[in-house]
Design a protein around this motif. Sequence first.
Motif, PDB file in Angstrom:
ATOM      1  N   LYS A 191       0.848  -1.196   0.000  1.00  0.00           N
ATOM      2  CA  LYS A 191       0.000   0.000   0.000  1.00  0.00           C
ATOM      3  C   LYS A 191       0.886   1.250   0.000  1.00  0.00           C
ATOM      4  N   GLU A 192       0.599   2.171  -0.933  1.00  0.00           N
ATOM      5  CA  GLU A 192       1.392   3.386  -1.064  1.00  0.00           C
ATOM      6  C   GLU A 192       0.517   4.549  -1.505  1.00  0.00           C
ATOM      7  N   ARG A 193       1.021   5.759  -1.297  1.00  0.00           N
ATOM      8  CA  ARG A 193       0.415   6.958  -1.871  1.00  0.00           C
ATOM      9  C   ARG A 193       1.502   7.983  -2.147  1.00  0.00           C
ATOM     10  N   ASN A 194       1.334   8.743  -3.229  1.00  0.00           N
ATOM     11  CA  ASN A 194       2.313   9.750  -3.652  1.00  0.00           C
ATOM     12  C   ASN A 194       3.715   9.154  -3.791  1.00  0.00           C
ATOM     13  N   LYS A 195       3.751   7.957  -4.357  1.00  0.00           N
ATOM     14  CA  LYS A 195       5.015   7.255  -4.570  1.00  0.00           C
ATOM     15  C   LYS A 195       5.015   6.631  -5.956  1.00  0.00           C
ATOM     16  N   THR A 196       6.201   6.344  -6.449  1.00  0.00           N
ATOM     17  CA  THR A 196       6.330   5.643  -7.710  1.00  0.00           C
ATOM     18  C   THR A 196       7.014   4.306  -7.484  1.00  0.00           C
ATOM     19  N   LEU A 197       6.578   3.301  -8.203  1.00  0.00           N
ATOM     20  CA  LEU A 197       7.180   1.965  -8.128  1.00  0.00           C
ATOM     21  C   LEU A 197       7.689   1.610  -9.513  1.00  0.00           C
ATOM     22  N   VAL A 198       8.993   1.351  -9.591  1.00  0.00           N
ATOM     23  CA  VAL A 198       9.627   1.030 -10.870  1.00  0.00           C
ATOM     24  C   VAL A 198      10.236  -0.364 -10.775  1.00  0.00           C
ATOM     25  N   THR A 199       9.872  -1.221 -11.713  1.00  0.00           N
ATOM     26  CA  THR A 199      10.345  -2.604 -11.696  1.00  0.00           C
ATOM     27  C   THR A 199      11.195  -2.902 -12.918  1.00  0.00           C
ATOM     28  N   SER A 200      12.363  -3.492 -12.680  1.00  0.00           N
ATOM     29  CA  SER A 200      13.210  -4.014 -13.754  1.00  0.00           C
ATOM     30  C   SER A 200      13.369  -5.507 -13.530  1.00  0.00           C
ATOM     31  N   GLY A 201      13.265  -6.278 -14.611  1.00  0.00           N
ATOM     32  CA  GLY A 201      13.390  -7.720 -14.443  1.00  0.00           C
ATOM     33  C   GLY A 201      13.819  -8.421 -15.705  1.00  0.00           C
ATOM     34  N   ILE A 202      14.218  -9.665 -15.534  1.00  0.00           N
ATOM     35  CA  ILE A 202      14.712 -10.441 -16.659  1.00  0.00           C
ATOM     36  C   ILE A 202      13.575 -10.945 -17.538  1.00  0.00           C
ATOM     37  N   TYR A 203      12.334 -10.757 -17.099  1.00  0.00           N
ATOM     38  CA  TYR A 203      11.170 -11.226 -17.850  1.00  0.00           C
ATOM     39  C   TYR A 203      10.738 -10.219 -18.919  1.00  0.00           C
ATOM     40  N   GLU A 204      11.174  -8.958 -18.804  1.00  0.00           N
ATOM     41  CA  GLU A 204      10.629  -7.894 -19.640  1.00  0.00           C
ATOM     42  C   GLU A 204      10.994  -8.043 -21.118  1.00  0.00           C
ATOM     43  N   ARG A 205      12.293  -8.078 -21.402  1.00  0.00           N
ATOM     44  CA  ARG A 205      12.763  -8.189 -22.781  1.00  0.00           C
ATOM     45  C   ARG A 205      13.965  -9.119 -22.791  1.00  0.00           C
ATOM     46  N   TYR A 206      13.910 -10.118 -23.643  1.00  0.00           N
ATOM     47  CA  TYR A 206      15.030 -11.052 -23.701  1.00  0.00           C
ATOM     48  C   TYR A 206      15.101 -11.699 -25.082  1.00  0.00           C
ATOM     49  N   LEU A 207      16.265 -12.272 -25.367  1.00  0.00           N
ATOM     50  CA  LEU A 207      16.502 -12.984 -26.617  1.00  0.00           C
ATOM     51  C   LEU A 207      16.858 -14.420 -26.277  1.00  0.00           C
ATOM     52  N   GLU A 208      16.253 -15.368 -26.971  1.00  0.00           N
ATOM     53  CA  GLU A 208      16.561 -16.775 -26.707  1.00  0.00           C
ATOM     54  C   GLU A 208      17.373 -17.339 -27.875  1.00  0.00           C
ATOM     55  N   VAL A 209      18.566 -17.850 -27.563  1.00  0.00           N
ATOM     56  CA  VAL A 209      19.457 -18.425 -28.577  1.00  0.00           C
ATOM     57  C   VAL A 209      19.887 -19.813 -28.119  1.00  0.00           C
ATOM     58  N   ASP A 210      19.616 -20.808 -28.937  1.00  0.00           N
ATOM     59  CA  ASP A 210      19.986 -22.194 -28.612  1.00  0.00           C
ATOM     60  C   ASP A 210      19.504 -22.605 -27.224  1.00  0.00           C
ATOM     61  N   GLY A 211      18.292 -22.194 -26.886  1.00  0.00           N
ATOM     62  CA  GLY A 211      17.700 -22.591 -25.616  1.00  0.00           C
ATOM     63  C   GLY A 211      18.130 -21.758 -24.419  1.00  0.00           C
ATOM     64  N   LYS A 212      19.027 -20.794 -24.617  1.00  0.00           N
ATOM     65  CA  LYS A 212      19.492 -19.952 -23.510  1.00  0.00           C
ATOM     66  C   LYS A 212      18.913 -18.545 -23.664  1.00  0.00           C
ATOM     67  N   LYS A 213      18.374 -18.016 -22.561  1.00  0.00           N
ATOM     68  CA  LYS A 213      17.776 -16.683 -22.586  1.00  0.00           C
ATOM     69  C   LYS A 213      18.793 -15.619 -22.183  1.00  0.00           C
ATOM     70  N   TYR A 214      18.836 -14.544 -22.953  1.00  0.00           N
ATOM     71  CA  TYR A 214      19.688 -13.399 -22.649  1.00  0.00           C
ATOM     72  C   TYR A 214      18.776 -12.198 -22.411  1.00  0.00           C
ATOM     73  N   HIS A 215      18.723 -11.724 -21.148  1.00  0.00           N
ATOM     74  CA  HIS A 215      17.841 -10.602 -20.853  1.00  0.00           C
ATOM     75  C   HIS A 215      18.512  -9.280 -21.214  1.00  0.00           C
ATOM     76  N   HIS A 216      17.763  -8.183 -21.057  1.00  0.00           N
ATOM     77  CA  HIS A 216      18.184  -6.888 -21.615  1.00  0.00           C
ATOM     78  C   HIS A 216      18.993  -6.021 -20.653  1.00  0.00           C
ATOM     79  N   LEU A 217      19.285  -6.502 -19.452  1.00  0.00           N
ATOM     80  CA  LEU A 217      20.047  -5.703 -18.485  1.00  0.00           C
ATOM     81  C   LEU A 217      21.518  -6.109 -18.569  1.00  0.00           C
ATOM     82  N   PHE A 218      22.310  -5.284 -19.258  1.00  0.00           N
ATOM     83  CA  PHE A 218      23.679  -5.655 -19.600  1.00  0.00           C
ATOM     84  C   PHE A 218      24.720  -5.108 -18.624  1.00  0.00           C
TER      85      PHE A 218
END
Length: 205
Positions: free
Chosen positions: A88-115
């Motif tokens: 529960k919050e008010r007058n606040k911002t919540l920012v989420t970064s995660g490996i689920y957002e944007r990723y590339l899968e090559v040969d069964g391995k996932k590479y997320h966008h946080l480098f």
Amino acid sequence: HKIELNDKEKTVYLKEKGMIIDLGAIAKGYITDEVVKVLKKQGVTTAIVDLGGNVYVLGHSPRGENQDWTVGIQDPNMARGSVLGSIKERNKTLVTSGIYERYLEVDGKKYHHLFDPKTGYPFDNDIASVTIITDKSIDGDGLSTAVFSMGVKKGLEYVESELNNGTEAIFVTKDDKVYVTDPIKDTFKLSEDSHYTMDDRSELK
């Protein structure tokens, strides 16, 4: 060291021809903060701004003046909109970064966008997602990526020791554990059907 910042003149100089700066990492945070400014200027007292990954809750919930907004925390292992818990919050911002957002899968391995700038590859640590709770969304954008790079233990310590201005954090690990900064340990609640567990920070290495 190929970028020169001039604090006095407020300028940025790129030393090599062809260099560019991509401000995408803080774009949504900047836009969120500007939207909130417009709303306040127009006399809006209660609103939620959601840019996907960047959420700002203004004023009180429509349920009543004494009611905070209930904000869901994204489950990094599920589709967007699936929550593992809430706070529960008010007058606040919540920012989420995660490996689920944007990723590339090559040969069964996932590479997320946080480098990792040191390796050129995605950060390889125990974090699945991190949520930063702060006053300005642009600050949350920068902090969520920076803290993600530190791992859970150092990230928690950094937020609590360096950012004593009401900034909080929620970490979700790849092995389904949740860690939060001390001031919100009683206000963050896991969903009843969640398979995640709130874990003891003393066990972190």
